[in-house]
Scaffold this active site. Structure first.
Site, PDB file in Angstrom:
ATOM      1  CB  SER A  96      -0.976  -0.031   1.181  1.00 51.39           C
ATOM      2  OG  SER A  96      -1.944   0.985   1.076  1.00 51.39           O
ATOM      3  CG  HIS A 204      -5.744  -0.356  -1.359  1.00 48.28           C
ATOM      4  ND1 HIS A 204      -4.924   0.063  -2.382  1.00 48.28           N
ATOM      5  CD2 HIS A 204      -5.063  -0.154  -0.210  1.00 48.28           C
ATOM      6  CE1 HIS A 204      -3.780   0.478  -1.858  1.00 48.28           C
ATOM      7  NE2 HIS A 204      -3.840   0.377  -0.559  1.00 48.28           N
TER       8      HIS A 204
END
Length: 324
Positions: A96, A204
């Site tokens: 991430s 996400h």
């Protein structure tokens, strides 16, 4: 793009948001490469990033606008310190936020451009999370087919998607708070466990679409270079090219993090060692569950920096370094 990596050299793993803790990396701040990296981040971002890391209250550091630059500076600084001590990474993989840190480590962006990017990314994500609240929850004993079916069942016209493929048996879902709660209840009713993540939004997932639009506009003015060290992208678990960087980094905000698939691809390409550059060791622990035979470590303080340099760099730490 074919991937081949050198056995015996570590893959650098760049920590994701959530790993931050006040005081992290405190005994590394006088390592020249770490100090220079934090100084660069402070110059670009307009505040003292080292002071934030060392002295901020937990709630302040946990703010997305602060956590992302702080973790990025620490990962990049540690990676540069290792490289200066002769440790040549076989590849770099972030989780991430760690994908941004990996841009600097791989040479795809300068440190200055990376910190400008992470500052803008953090701002956009925080604003998107405030505008469209969301939640994230880790489902245990999960597989992709079951999680996708659960999301279809529990969404009820709200956003609910797989967001992180962490390791075998652990998949994170993200979406609207009520949808995530329905998924948790259904998972528990099936006799399985879950763990709600302490995040400020549904990262996400499609709830980050507004941030992705803003990031696309920002990245139009950013030039990417071909990687000196292969960077494995979260979006497709494949090496990232300069030509694809903008599109993949925009998609990254609304697409799942394929960490498990990335480690599996690296292992298939010959990687047999992983060193997390950052804090907490979460990624090193995930690797243990993905590839039990791989060597793994977390470089987060002076002792682990020296140990990694001695193991992979062939450069033993000097007495003065050990005393600092």
């Amino acid at each position: 793009m074919n991937l081949s990596v050198s056995a015996g050299a570590p893959v650098f793993l760049c920590s994701g948001q959530g790993a931050q803790k006040p005081g992290m990396g405190a005994d590394l701040m006088d390592v020249p490469e770490v100090a220079e990296t934090f100084s660069c981040a402070s110059d670009v971002l307009g505040f003292d990033v080292a002071d934030l890391v060392l002295n901020a209250e937990p709630a302040t550091l946990d703010d997305t606008r602060n956590a992302q630059p702080a973790l990025c500076a620490l990962s990049v600084g540690i990676a540069r310190a290792l490289m200066a001590r002769g440790v040549e990474p076989a590849a770099v993989l972030g989780f991430s936020l760690g994908q941004v840190s990996a841009l600097a480590v791989s040479g795809m962006l300068s440190a200055e451009a990376t910190f400008a990017f992470v500052g803008e990314r953090a701002r956009l994500m925080a604003e998107a999370a405030a505008a469209r609240p969301g939640a994230m929850s880790a489902l245990l004993k999960a597989d992709e087919e079951a999680v996708r079916a659960l999301c279809d069942e529990c969404a009820q016209d709200e956003v609910l998607v797989p967001a992180n493929f962490n390791c075998p048996g652990q998949i994170v879902v993200a979406g609207a708070p009520a949808a995530v709660e329905r998924a948790e209840q259904a998972w528990a009713a099936a006799g399985k466990r879950f763990s709600r993540l302490a995040t400020s939004g549904a990262f996400h997932s499609p709830l980050m679409a507004e941030a992705a639009d803003g990031l696309a506009a920002y990245l139009e003015g950013v030039e990417f270079f071909e990687a000196n060290v292969p960077l494995i992208c979260n979006v497709d678990a494949a090496p990232l090219s300069a030509a694809d960087a903008r599109e993949h980094l925009v998609r990254h905000l609304t697409s799942p993090v394929r960490f498990q698939q990335s480690v599996e691809a690296l292992a298939a390409a010959g990687a047999d060692a992983f060193a997390e550059v950052g804090f907490g060791g979460v990624l090193a622990n995930l690797v243990k569950r993905i590839d039990k035979g791989a060597a793994r470590s977390c470089v987060q303080d002076r002792a682990s920096l020296n140990a990694c340099a001695a193991t992979y760099g062939g450069l033993a730490a000097t007495d003065s370094e050990q005393e600092l």
